[in-house]
Write a protein that holds these residues in place. Structure first.
Motif, PDB file in Angstrom:
ATOM      1  N   LYS A 129     -12.103   0.618  -3.748  1.00 27.04           N
ATOM      2  CA  LYS A 129     -12.268   1.527  -2.614  1.00 27.04           C
ATOM      3  C   LYS A 129     -10.919   1.858  -1.986  1.00 27.04           C
ATOM      4  O   LYS A 129     -10.659   3.010  -1.612  1.00 27.04           O
ATOM      5  CB  LYS A 129     -13.200   0.896  -1.573  1.00 27.04           C
ATOM      6  N   GLU A 130     -10.043   0.862  -1.887  1.00 23.46           N
ATOM      7  CA  GLU A 130      -8.686   1.103  -1.373  1.00 23.46           C
ATOM      8  C   GLU A 130      -7.882   1.961  -2.360  1.00 23.46           C
ATOM      9  O   GLU A 130      -7.176   2.890  -1.966  1.00 23.46           O
ATOM     10  CB  GLU A 130      -7.970  -0.225  -1.147  1.00 23.46           C
ATOM     11  N   ARG A 171       0.826  -1.204   0.000  1.00 27.29           N
ATOM     12  CA  ARG A 171       0.000   0.000   0.000  1.00 27.29           C
ATOM     13  C   ARG A 171       0.864   1.259   0.000  1.00 27.29           C
ATOM     14  O   ARG A 171       0.614   2.207  -0.750  1.00 27.29           O
ATOM     15  CB  ARG A 171      -0.916  -0.002   1.228  1.00 27.29           C
ATOM     16  N   THR A 213      -8.669   5.749  -2.108  1.00 29.05           N
ATOM     17  CA  THR A 213      -8.515   6.444  -0.828  1.00 29.05           C
ATOM     18  C   THR A 213      -7.368   7.434  -0.995  1.00 29.05           C
ATOM     19  O   THR A 213      -6.202   7.042  -1.097  1.00 29.05           O
ATOM     20  CB  THR A 213      -8.221   5.455   0.309  1.00 29.05           C
ATOM     21  N   THR A 242     -11.430  -3.606  -3.737  1.00 30.11           N
ATOM     22  CA  THR A 242     -10.071  -3.144  -4.041  1.00 30.11           C
ATOM     23  C   THR A 242     -10.093  -1.729  -4.565  1.00 30.11           C
ATOM     24  O   THR A 242      -9.210  -0.917  -4.249  1.00 30.11           O
ATOM     25  CB  THR A 242      -9.420  -4.090  -5.063  1.00 30.11           C
TER      26      THR A 242
END
Length: 407
Positions: free
Chosen positions: A313-314, A155, A317, A311
């Motif tokens: 949505k991540e 991430r 962000t 995924t």
């Protein structure tokens, strides 16, 4: 692999001025520092959603012509607006100074750091498959990398909050590139140039755009699948989207036909299209594509077509205020290998890039139905021709408003 021969100098301009025999220092430094659609009738004019003047064809065309006409402007520009499955293409200037040929929708070009979105697509599709997790660390997946880096997560790599030092800023890397721009690097060892250095900051604490991040992303994808990154691109990105003119070459040659990229800090402009090989940028900047296929990619990657809802949505962000390189139109915020561009007319998702001879923007509406690609054939960034970048961002925002009007 033997080092390929240096490319022949570009021919003289139509005015008969002789091209310099040597390569410009600006062009030589560019990669080390920075890299690292079907035409249709135009949509009718209409009001700017912000209440300004109509965004009709003539007005948009004039803006491109004015951009090219500036003393520091690019030799050429091509912008493609896609709405409802139809694409309108705008061009000004030339894609090849020697022949006068304009840039075209199916011409190849270097997409520069927009390539980071492709590595993001590979990684996030592997997350969807359960082969990677956004919380996987370098230590877990790439244990041979320096211990000081082991806590960095996928991430953080995708969002440029890893703290990894940038290999392309390494004095050793730059020295090799300047001595031989066609040097063939082992792309999987690029992080070795900074392996002896600590993290720049605690992972997750700050944002700093780094070419090293996406090299590590590609290495993680290879490690968990046992497959080459180039093959993963074909399986997870090119084939599902029908991309036949998109590739990640190792050498310096570009497929024909291509939009020629120029160093415009010298007179006449110097053709730097094939000055550098892509092995030294790889997953951080080596992709070659076309304006048409770049639009197809960004609509899928920035829209809902390529990733699961969870995924995505991540991916979306965002960290407010963190800009792509170079900055895109409006106010920028950083997601996972994608940026949010909040313009006066609405929001787009996308990525930018710059390298020797090229500056790129690819952006889409959040629903993936509309896209803008905007390509000029010279390099500009906050450190290289910042005045041109400021004008470019203004024109890009006006094209974004044309894309967003009537939604």
């Amino acid at each position: 692999m033997p080092t390929p021969p240096r490319p022949a100098p570009a021919p003289p301009s139509a005015g008969g001025r002789r091209l310099r025999a040597g390569l410009s220092a600006t062009a030589l430094a560019a990669v080390a520092l920075g890299t690292l659609l079907q035409p249709a009738q135009a949509a009718g004019g209409g009001p700017d959603p912000a209440g300004g003047k109509p965004y009709d064809d003539a007005r948009l065309q004039r803006q491109l012509e004015q951009l090219v006409a500036q003393d520091d402007g690019p030799p050429g520009v091509i912008a493609a607006l896609t709405k409802g499955g139809r694409t309108k293409t705008y061009t000004a200037g030339v894609g090849d100074i020697a022949t006068g040929r304009p840039p075209r929708l199916d011409d190849h070009m270097r997409v520069a750091s927009v390539a980071k979105a492709y590595s993001g697509a590979v990684a996030l599709r592997l997350v969807d498959r359960g082969e990677l997790s956004l919380d996987d660390t370098i230590g877990e997946v790439l244990p041979d990398q320096p211990a000081a880096w082991h806590a960095v997560t996928l991430r953080q790599l995708l969002q440029h909050t890893s703290g990894l030092p940038d290999f392309s800023a390494s004095p050793e890397f730059r020295a090799i590139l300047i001595a031989d721009p066609h040097h063939v690097f082992d792309s999987r060892r690029l992080l070795d140039f900074v392996a002896g250095r600590p993290l720049l900051f605690e992972p997750g604490a700050l944002y700093e755009y780094s070419n090293s991040d996406n090299i590590a992303v590609a290495l993680m994808a290879e490690a968990v699948t046992g497959r080459r990154y180039e093959d993963l691109l074909k399986e997870l990105v090119y084939r599902p989207l029908g991309l036949r003119r998109t590739s990640l070459p190792e050498g310096f040659r570009l497929p024909q036909p291509y939009i020629h990229g120029y160093d415009t800090t010298v007179e006449p402009p110097e053709d730097v299209s094939e000055l550098f090989g892509t092995s030294g940028s790889w997953a951080s900047g080596g992709i070659v594509s076309t304006p048409r296929e770049l639009g197809i990619f960004i609509r899928a990657y920035g829209g809902p077509a390529l990733l699961s809802e969870k995924t995505r949505k991540e991916q979306l962000t965002f960290r407010p205020g963190d800009s792509s390189e170079p900055a895109g139109p409006g106010t920028n915020a950083a997601g996972l290998a994608i940026f949010q561009y909040t313009t006066r007319c609405g929001v787009l998702y996308g990525h930018t890039g710059n390298t020797a001879g090229y500056t790129q923007l690819a952006a889409t509406t959040p629903d993936g139905t509309r896209s803008l690609t905007f390509s000029i054939n010279t390099q500009t960034s906050k450190s290289n021709k910042p005045a041109l970048l400021a004008r470019l961002r203004t024109v890009q925002e006006n094209f974004a408003c044309a894309l967003l009007k009537g939604r």
